[in-house]
Design a protein around this motif. Structure first.
Motif, PDB file in Angstrom:
ATOM      1  N   VAL A   1     -32.918   7.724  -4.730  1.00 33.73           N
ATOM      2  CA  VAL A   1     -31.961   6.981  -5.559  1.00 33.73           C
ATOM      3  C   VAL A   1     -32.593   6.563  -6.897  1.00 33.73           C
ATOM      4  N   ALA A   2     -31.831   6.760  -7.959  1.00 29.18           N
ATOM      5  CA  ALA A   2     -32.274   6.374  -9.304  1.00 29.18           C
ATOM      6  C   ALA A   2     -31.417   5.229  -9.836  1.00 29.18           C
ATOM      7  N   ILE A   3     -31.991   4.460 -10.739  1.00 28.85           N
ATOM      8  CA  ILE A   3     -31.248   3.445 -11.493  1.00 28.85           C
ATOM      9  C   ILE A   3     -31.131   3.952 -12.924  1.00 28.85           C
ATOM     10  N   VAL A   4     -29.885   4.178 -13.382  1.00 27.13           N
ATOM     11  CA  VAL A   4     -29.663   4.826 -14.676  1.00 27.13           C
ATOM     12  C   VAL A   4     -29.024   3.885 -15.705  1.00 27.13           C
ATOM     13  N   GLY A   5     -28.831   2.636 -15.332  1.00 32.31           N
ATOM     14  CA  GLY A   5     -28.296   1.656 -16.276  1.00 32.31           C
ATOM     15  C   GLY A   5     -28.595   0.253 -15.793  1.00 32.31           C
ATOM     16  N   ALA A   6     -28.724  -0.681 -16.709  1.00 25.17           N
ATOM     17  CA  ALA A   6     -29.031  -2.064 -16.324  1.00 25.17           C
ATOM     18  C   ALA A   6     -28.633  -3.002 -17.449  1.00 25.17           C
ATOM     19  N   SER A   7     -28.354  -4.241 -17.072  1.00 23.91           N
ATOM     20  CA  SER A   7     -27.993  -5.241 -18.082  1.00 23.91           C
ATOM     21  C   SER A   7     -28.218  -6.626 -17.512  1.00 23.91           C
ATOM     22  N   MET A   8     -28.167  -7.607 -18.414  1.00 22.76           N
ATOM     23  CA  MET A   8     -28.346  -8.994 -17.996  1.00 22.76           C
ATOM     24  C   MET A   8     -27.741  -9.889 -19.070  1.00 22.76           C
ATOM     25  N   THR A   9     -27.001 -10.900 -18.642  1.00 24.90           N
ATOM     26  CA  THR A   9     -26.486 -11.871 -19.608  1.00 24.90           C
ATOM     27  C   THR A   9     -27.590 -12.872 -19.945  1.00 24.90           C
ATOM     28  N   THR A  10     -27.355 -13.674 -20.939  1.00 20.02           N
ATOM     29  CA  THR A  10     -28.225 -14.807 -21.177  1.00 20.02           C
ATOM     30  C   THR A  10     -28.092 -15.782 -20.012  1.00 20.02           C
ATOM     31  N   PHE A  11     -29.226 -16.245 -19.492  1.00 24.18           N
ATOM     32  CA  PHE A  11     -29.224 -17.236 -18.420  1.00 24.18           C
ATOM     33  C   PHE A  11     -29.277 -18.640 -19.026  1.00 24.18           C
ATOM     34  N   GLY A  12     -28.668 -19.602 -18.310  1.00 24.30           N
ATOM     35  CA  GLY A  12     -28.722 -20.983 -18.795  1.00 24.30           C
ATOM     36  C   GLY A  12     -27.423 -21.697 -18.507  1.00 24.30           C
ATOM     37  N   GLU A  13     -27.052 -22.626 -19.337  1.00 29.27           N
ATOM     38  CA  GLU A  13     -25.778 -23.333 -19.191  1.00 29.27           C
ATOM     39  C   GLU A  13     -24.733 -22.584 -19.998  1.00 29.27           C
ATOM     40  N   ARG A  14     -23.770 -21.972 -19.289  1.00 27.46           N
ATOM     41  CA  ARG A  14     -22.759 -21.151 -19.929  1.00 27.46           C
ATOM     42  C   ARG A  14     -21.375 -21.748 -19.708  1.00 27.46           C
ATOM     43  N   ASP A  15     -20.491 -21.586 -20.703  1.00 31.05           N
ATOM     44  CA  ASP A  15     -19.119 -22.085 -20.560  1.00 31.05           C
ATOM     45  C   ASP A  15     -18.297 -21.181 -19.645  1.00 31.05           C
ATOM     46  N   ALA A  16     -18.679 -19.904 -19.563  1.00 35.40           N
ATOM     47  CA  ALA A  16     -17.907 -18.923 -18.801  1.00 35.40           C
ATOM     48  C   ALA A  16     -17.982 -19.201 -17.301  1.00 35.40           C
ATOM     49  N   TRP A  17     -16.908 -18.801 -16.581  1.00 29.45           N
ATOM     50  CA  TRP A  17     -16.897 -18.888 -15.131  1.00 29.45           C
ATOM     51  C   TRP A  17     -17.517 -17.623 -14.550  1.00 29.45           C
ATOM     52  N   VAL A  18     -17.730 -17.622 -13.217  1.00 29.35           N
ATOM     53  CA  VAL A  18     -18.491 -16.525 -12.622  1.00 29.35           C
ATOM     54  C   VAL A  18     -17.804 -15.184 -12.858  1.00 29.35           C
ATOM     55  N   ARG A  19     -16.491 -15.141 -12.789  1.00 24.51           N
ATOM     56  CA  ARG A  19     -15.785 -13.876 -13.009  1.00 24.51           C
ATOM     57  C   ARG A  19     -16.082 -13.325 -14.399  1.00 24.51           C
ATOM     58  N   GLU A  20     -16.108 -14.202 -15.386  1.00 28.53           N
ATOM     59  CA  GLU A  20     -16.389 -13.760 -16.757  1.00 28.53           C
ATOM     60  C   GLU A  20     -17.843 -13.327 -16.908  1.00 28.53           C
ATOM     61  N   LEU A  21     -18.759 -14.034 -16.247  1.00 29.83           N
ATOM     62  CA  LEU A  21     -20.172 -13.659 -16.318  1.00 29.83           C
ATOM     63  C   LEU A  21     -20.405 -12.294 -15.683  1.00 29.83           C
ATOM     64  N   LEU A  22     -19.771 -12.065 -14.524  1.00 30.62           N
ATOM     65  CA  LEU A  22     -19.907 -10.769 -13.853  1.00 30.62           C
ATOM     66  C   LEU A  22     -19.366  -9.643 -14.731  1.00 30.62           C
ATOM     67  N   ALA A  23     -18.240  -9.868 -15.357  1.00 34.58           N
ATOM     68  CA  ALA A  23     -17.638  -8.840 -16.221  1.00 34.58           C
ATOM     69  C   ALA A  23     -18.513  -8.574 -17.445  1.00 34.58           C
ATOM     70  N   GLU A  24     -19.128  -9.636 -17.969  1.00 34.86           N
ATOM     71  CA  GLU A  24     -20.005  -9.459 -19.140  1.00 34.86           C
ATOM     72  C   GLU A  24     -21.177  -8.547 -18.801  1.00 34.86           C
ATOM     73  N   ALA A  25     -21.834  -8.807 -17.665  1.00 33.35           N
ATOM     74  CA  ALA A  25     -22.968  -7.962 -17.266  1.00 33.35           C
ATOM     75  C   ALA A  25     -22.493  -6.570 -16.872  1.00 33.35           C
ATOM     76  N   GLY A  26     -21.352  -6.492 -16.167  1.00 33.45           N
ATOM     77  CA  GLY A  26     -20.843  -5.188 -15.739  1.00 33.45           C
ATOM     78  C   GLY A  26     -20.486  -4.303 -16.915  1.00 33.45           C
ATOM     79  N   ASP A  27     -19.790  -4.853 -17.887  1.00 34.69           N
ATOM     80  CA  ASP A  27     -19.428  -4.070 -19.076  1.00 34.69           C
ATOM     81  C   ASP A  27     -20.683  -3.567 -19.805  1.00 34.69           C
ATOM     82  N   ALA A  28     -21.683  -4.416 -19.940  1.00 35.58           N
ATOM     83  CA  ALA A  28     -22.917  -4.027 -20.637  1.00 35.58           C
ATOM     84  C   ALA A  28     -23.661  -2.935 -19.879  1.00 35.58           C
ATOM     85  N   CYS A  29     -23.619  -2.992 -18.561  1.00 35.09           N
ATOM     86  CA  CYS A  29     -24.305  -1.967 -17.750  1.00 35.09           C
ATOM     87  C   CYS A  29     -23.605  -0.621 -17.880  1.00 35.09           C
ATOM     88  N   LEU A  30     -22.279  -0.638 -17.836  1.00 37.92           N
ATOM     89  CA  LEU A  30     -21.525   0.607 -18.033  1.00 37.92           C
ATOM     90  C   LEU A  30     -21.817   1.197 -19.405  1.00 37.92           C
TER      91      LEU A  30
END
Length: 383
Positions: free
Chosen positions: A4-33
């Motif tokens: 198995v290979a890993i062909v993409g990766a991403s990470m949001t800024t960690f810390g105190e964020r205004d976004a809810w978990v759904r928005e944080l997941l989408a932010e990282a998911g979109d960046a990984c795609l």
């Protein structure tokens, strides 16, 4: 079994964020795609590592929500909850889905939203993973850490300052991580003078409460070059559990889950601890970096503290540990932490870590749930 290979990766800024978990997941998911140059509709499987979105913010069904947000409606989805090692468990599930042939393209997104709750509320959610016998007596994970740290210092004649130097090192590394929650150095005097939380551990011996998300994209190695020339492979992975009741362990300074999971990962990869060039360990408390570095076989029992004192684990040392800043400085959004450990290794192995780059070909991540209750160890390599 597919490699198995890993062909993409991403990470949001960690810390105190205004976004809810759904928005944080989408932010990282979109960046990984975007990192892999594919669309969400190409995913076969989509996993979400998350410990407690229901308890923290009343949000359940996050995999379904994320599939909608990423336009991955045809994909099989599942939530992976293994407490604070949910990220590592998610890597295991994603690896397994591709290795078995059940999926040709799997995305893992880990995330948590925690900072909107008070420290007491967040600590109580996390402490609910302890055994009821220990929980009803008010035992929390910081309590375990303090008791274990005292035993370790006494048994191995380690100076209190050695724990503080773990915090100093990881804060230094976090300065050069643009995604870290704390990008600020601390000196040893500040660490040792900070308020006592669980004697002998003080405020700077603990990781913070954090919001954030990270993502990885997995495929069979044989087709990885169709997506990118720059990828890494999962050469070894193992998971294991230890006793739920911590005081039943023969030696609380040894985490059986770390020992067992690493042995599985080493055997699968045909590598040993001497082959690891860089490691991301679960330093939720500073004492855990000592325990894991010994239980993984990097150092002899009772000598992990000496490695820190001698600079072996510094960024320019023989075995850099937590170049990302670790949970201590980078932050610890429970479901995202294990995924973010792999993201750091992905960047290091591809030579994309910028000012915190080290010379490496093999990286190891150790993601721990509870106080060593469940563990996933992952070894990544350049092909």
């Amino acid at each position: 079994m597919n490699r198995v290979a890993i062909v993409g990766a991403s990470m949001t800024t960690f810390g105190e964020r205004d976004a809810w978990v759904r928005e944080l997941l989408a932010e990282a998911g979109d960046a990984c795609l975007a990192d892999a140059g594919i669309g969400g509709d190409e995913l076969d499987h989509l996993y979400v590592s998350n410990m407690a979105s229901g308890e923290f913010e009343g949000q359940t069904g996050v995999p379904n929500a994320l599939a909608h947000d990423l336009n991955a409606l045809g994909a099989y989805t599942a939530r992976i909850d293994q407490t604070s090692s949910s990220g590592g468990a998610g890597i295991y599930a994603a690896w397994q889905s591709v290795a078995s042939g059940a999926s040709d393209l799997t995305m893992l997104v880990g995330g948590e939203k925690m900072t909107h709750r008070t420290t007491g509320e967040a600590t109580d959610v996390i402490a609910s993973l302890t055994h009821p016998v220990e929980y009803k007596h008010g035992v929390t994970l910081p309590s375990f850490a303090g008791l274990t740290a005292r035993k370790y210092l006494d048994e191995y004649d380690a100076p209190r300052e050695s724990l503080g130097k773990v915090a100093v090192k990881n804060h230094q590394n976090g300065v050069d991580n643009p995604h870290a929650q704390f990008r600020k150095e601390v000196d040893l005097e500040t660490v040792l003078d900070s308020p006592v939380v669980a004697d002998p551990l003080r405020l700077y011996d603990f990781c913070p409460i954090t919001d954030g998300s990270a993502a990885l994209l997995f495929c069979p190695e044989e087709v990885a070059s169709e997506y990118t020339d720059d990828y890494v492979v999962v050469s070894g992975i193992g998971g294991a559990t230890d006793t739920h009741v911590v005081h039943e362990r023969a030696d609380p300074t040894t985490m059986g889950g770390v020992v067992d999971s690493s042995e599985i990962a080493y055997e699968m990869s045909d590598l040993g601890p001497e082959d690891v060039d860089v490691a991301e360990l679960h330093d939720m408390f500073t004492i855990l970096e000592f325990l894991q570095s010994e239980d993984l076989g990097f150092f002899k029992k009772g000598e992990g503290w000496k490695a820190v004192e001698e600079g072996v684990t510094d960024r320019d040392g023989d075995l850099p540990i937590n170049t990302s800043g670790g949970l201590k400085s980078k932050g610890h959004p429970l479901g995202a932490s294990g995924v973010a450990q792999a993201y750091e290794l992905y960047q290091q192995l591809l030579g994309e870590a910028g000012p915190r780059q080290v010379d490496c070909e093999v990286g190891l991540a150790c993601n721990v749930g509870g106080f060593g209750n469940c563990v996933t160890t992952t070894i990544l390599e350049r092909p």
